[in-house]
Design a protein around this motif. Structure first.
Motif, PDB file in Angstrom:
ATOM      1  N   ALA A 231     -51.853 -39.665   4.121  1.00  0.00           N
ATOM      2  CA  ALA A 231     -50.597 -39.843   3.026  1.00  0.00           C
ATOM      3  C   ALA A 231     -50.065 -41.227   3.485  1.00  0.00           C
ATOM      4  O   ALA A 231     -49.540 -42.330   2.421  1.00  0.00           O
ATOM      5  N   LEU A 232     -49.312 -40.903   5.003  1.00  0.00           N
ATOM      6  CA  LEU A 232     -48.918 -42.311   5.035  1.00  0.00           C
ATOM      7  C   LEU A 232     -50.248 -43.305   5.291  1.00  0.00           C
ATOM      8  O   LEU A 232     -50.206 -44.745   4.639  1.00  0.00           O
ATOM      9  N   THR A 233     -50.666 -42.822   5.331  1.00  0.00           N
ATOM     10  CA  THR A 233     -52.234 -43.926   5.491  1.00  0.00           C
ATOM     11  C   THR A 233     -52.365 -44.850   3.826  1.00  0.00           C
ATOM     12  O   THR A 233     -52.992 -45.869   3.767  1.00  0.00           O
ATOM     13  N   LYS A 234     -52.356 -43.784   3.267  1.00  0.00           N
ATOM     14  CA  LYS A 234     -52.633 -44.170   1.793  1.00  0.00           C
ATOM     15  C   LYS A 234     -51.245 -44.876   1.665  1.00  0.00           C
ATOM     16  O   LYS A 234     -52.091 -45.642   0.451  1.00  0.00           O
ATOM     17  N   ALA A 235     -50.232 -44.684   1.440  1.00  0.00           N
ATOM     18  CA  ALA A 235     -49.543 -45.595   1.470  1.00  0.00           C
ATOM     19  C   ALA A 235     -49.646 -46.736   1.751  1.00  0.00           C
ATOM     20  O   ALA A 235     -49.562 -47.240   0.435  1.00  0.00           O
ATOM     21  N   LEU A 236     -49.894 -46.462   2.428  1.00  0.00           N
ATOM     22  CA  LEU A 236     -50.158 -48.051   2.745  1.00  0.00           C
ATOM     23  C   LEU A 236     -50.973 -49.320   2.534  1.00  0.00           C
ATOM     24  O   LEU A 236     -50.816 -50.288   1.911  1.00  0.00           O
ATOM     25  N   GLU A 237     -51.984 -48.718   2.468  1.00  0.00           N
ATOM     26  CA  GLU A 237     -53.487 -49.067   1.989  1.00  0.00           C
ATOM     27  C   GLU A 237     -52.955 -49.220   0.716  1.00  0.00           C
ATOM     28  O   GLU A 237     -53.329 -50.660  -0.125  1.00  0.00           O
ATOM     29  N   ASP A 238     -52.490 -48.228  -0.332  1.00  0.00           N
ATOM     30  CA  ASP A 238     -52.659 -48.586  -1.052  1.00  0.00           C
ATOM     31  C   ASP A 238     -51.451 -49.973  -1.938  1.00  0.00           C
ATOM     32  O   ASP A 238     -51.492 -50.974  -2.769  1.00  0.00           O
ATOM     33  N   ASP A 239     -50.362 -50.222  -1.346  1.00  0.00           N
ATOM     34  CA  ASP A 239     -49.063 -51.034  -0.918  1.00  0.00           C
ATOM     35  C   ASP A 239     -49.594 -52.412  -0.468  1.00  0.00           C
ATOM     36  O   ASP A 239     -49.662 -53.218  -1.570  1.00  0.00           O
ATOM     37  N   GLN A 240     -50.813 -52.659   0.024  1.00  0.00           N
ATOM     38  CA  GLN A 240     -51.190 -53.953   0.958  1.00  0.00           C
ATOM     39  C   GLN A 240     -51.777 -54.213  -0.640  1.00  0.00           C
ATOM     40  O   GLN A 240     -51.869 -55.840  -0.576  1.00  0.00           O
ATOM     41  N   ALA A 241     -52.579 -53.532  -0.760  1.00  0.00           N
ATOM     42  CA  ALA A 241     -53.516 -54.215  -1.740  1.00  0.00           C
ATOM     43  C   ALA A 241     -52.937 -54.718  -3.043  1.00  0.00           C
ATOM     44  O   ALA A 241     -53.203 -55.505  -3.968  1.00  0.00           O
ATOM     45  N   LYS A 242     -51.289 -54.543  -3.054  1.00  0.00           N
ATOM     46  CA  LYS A 242     -51.156 -54.947  -4.528  1.00  0.00           C
ATOM     47  C   LYS A 242     -49.780 -56.325  -4.113  1.00  0.00           C
ATOM     48  O   LYS A 242     -49.309 -56.322  -4.769  1.00  0.00           O
TER      49      LYS A 242
END
Length: 504
Positions: A231-242
């Motif tokens: 869950a942490l990985t997904k959040a980090l990847e999503d936010d970096q993409a933004k």
């Protein structure tokens, strides 16, 4: 008040405190007053002329004490323990007698040095690696007022550290200070702190105060309400993409709602790809359990010692130390001092200029500081590490007694989260009732009825994902014994059965 008057008043105050503890079970656990009660009892202005001490002491007993909720009462099972000891009381008396701001080593060397010594005592008692000791080349620790203050303090340090790294990487010799200041403002608006939906509100508050973003990552019942690596990985990847800038993560050992422990092992693996993220551990309640060798694996001590940037626990909760005593251990104390050091001419000292002594003001938000380590020193010397461990094990044992009482099913109560430390989360779940909204309504009614008995026992409520409204029961008050747990359970069952009967 002169010395002899103080001597007489002091004897009287100690007698009154002893009498209070001798009779504490006769008090209602929660103050039985309404808002504004004290204003109705006291004058609108301070007296023009001084009053006799006997009158002041009498008014404390008759007017102020009725408005006190008794956190040392053996039937206090709300929030978290708020321990104090006679040793801590005496320490605070002595600290008040030599009142000083303690901002530099030079203003009172013992204030600084005793703090560093006792923090190393606790670091060793908790099994923290030498990197966190004040005697290490880089690490260090400090006593602050609360976990909230600690969260803000480390967030400032983490923000300034990542900004410095980004400036070093992107700025050139031609970059002006105005350009750097403008760029820092843009970067800060994109910075984000991570936690879970079960992270204490200290995370959100730190972000609010500093003008940063906070992302609460969802957790699930099947994972024991712990933050997982995926869950942490997904959040980090999503936010970096933004285009956002992840810079800090708060992991928890012992969440407020259920005592859950985030999967620090999985988080450590994730952060190998994000080495610049500041990893802070909030163990305000359960961190003291590191003193128990049998609890260290559960607390992920190995990960704490390998990877985290900072670790904190509140000794003034379950750790016997009188409020305030929140300990912060950092892997690199320079991260704090780089972000927080301001030294005008009037604060300079010979020792500070020579870097021969540590000025703790450079590791905190405020300038002045209390002599908090004295109560830690008094208490640890009096109890010893053995006594400290016995206190924790007693709280755990009493909690297990409560859990076994629930299993007797004298009322249809159900433990709805894995029991952790000295905390149990339960609710009323009669056979055949499965509708979530109906169960929540029933348990809110159960809670309202429990509140009518807060003179006898005091509990607190929470909500958990996929479960709903629940009741928390926590042990850890030094005066509590098995008879108090049995009394509390009997009252809880009595109220539960009444609520069920009324609902029919």
């Amino acid at each position: 008040m002169d010395i002899e008057a103080f001597r007489k008043a002091g004897y009287g105050a100690i007698d009154a405190i002893c009498e209070y503890y001798n009779s504490i079970e006769s008090f209602p656990v929660m103050a039985q007053v309404e808002p504004g009660f004290l204003r109705d009892s006291l004058p609108e202005e301070a007296p023009e002329k001084g009053e006799e001490w006997n009158l002041i002491a009498k008014d404390y007993q008759e007017k102020v004490l009725p408005g006190i909720t008794h956190w040392q009462h053996p039937n206090f099972h709300a929030y978290f323990p708020g321990n104090t000891t006679f040793e801590g009381m005496l320490a605070d008396l002595h600290a008040s007698a030599i009142s000083n701001p303690g901002f530099n080593w030079s203003v009172s060397p013992s204030v600084t040095e005793l703090e560093l010594i006792t923090l190393d005592w606790t670091a060793k008692m908790f099994g923290l690696s030498e990197e966190f000791h004040t005697t290490s080349a880089q690490g260090g620790s400090i006593i602050l007022s609360s976990a909230s203050e600690i969260a803000i303090t480390v967030a400032v340090a983490a923000r300034e550290k990542i900004l410095a790294q980004m400036i070093e990487k992107n700025a050139s010799a031609e970059t002006t200070m105005e350009e750097i200041t403008f760029w820092k403002g843009i970067a800060t608006s994109k910075m984000i702190i991570y936690g879970s939906t079960q992270t204490h509100s200290i995370g959100i508050k730190a972000a609010m105060i500093l003008g940063l973003q906070f992302r609460a990552i969802e957790v699930t019942k099947k994972d024991g309400f712990a933050l997982r690596g995926e869950a942490l990985t997904k959040a980090l990847e999503d936010d970096q993409a933004k285009g956002l800038i992840p810079f800090m993560l708060i992991g928890t050992v012992g969440t407020t709602s259920s005592g859950a422990v985030d999967r620090l092992d999985e988080i450590e693996e994730v952060l190998k790809n994000y080495p610049d993220i500041w990893f802070h551990i909030d163990a305000a309640y359960a961190g003291v359990c590191l003193a128990l060798p049998e609890m260290r694996t559960k607390c992920h001590l190995d990960v704490i010692n390998r990877r985290v940037n900072s670790f904190s626990t509140n000794l003034h909760k379950w750790g016997l130390i009188t409020l305030e005593c929140s300990t912060l251990y950092v892997r690199n104390r320079v991260d704090l001092s780089n972000a927080l050091t301001v030294t005008p001419q009037f604060l300079r000292s010979k020792q500070g200029d020579a870097n021969s002594a540590l000025d703790l003001r450079n590791m905190q938000l405020s300038l002045g500081r209390r002599f908090r380590s004295l109560k830690l020193w008094f208490t640890l010397r009096s109890y010893g590490q053995e006594g400290f461990r016995q206190h924790l094990r007693k709280g755990i044992a009493l909690s297990q007694i409560f859990n076994k009482l629930i299993e007797t099913q004298q009322a249809p109560l159900k433990i709805v989260a894995p029991p952790q430390w000295s905390l149990t989360v339960f609710r009323l779940e009669p056979v055949g009732m499965t509708d979530a909204q109906q169960l929540d309504t029933l348990n809110r009614r159960f809670w309202e009825e429990l509140q009518t008995r807060n003179d006898a026992i005091l509990l607190t409520q929470t909500t958990l994902p996929e479960i709903g409204f629940c009741v928390r029961f926590v042990c850890g008050t030094p005066s509590a014994r098995m008879v108090h747990i049995e009394k509390a359970y009997a009252i809880i069952c009595q109220i539960a059965l009444k609520v069920l009967q009324d609902a029919q």
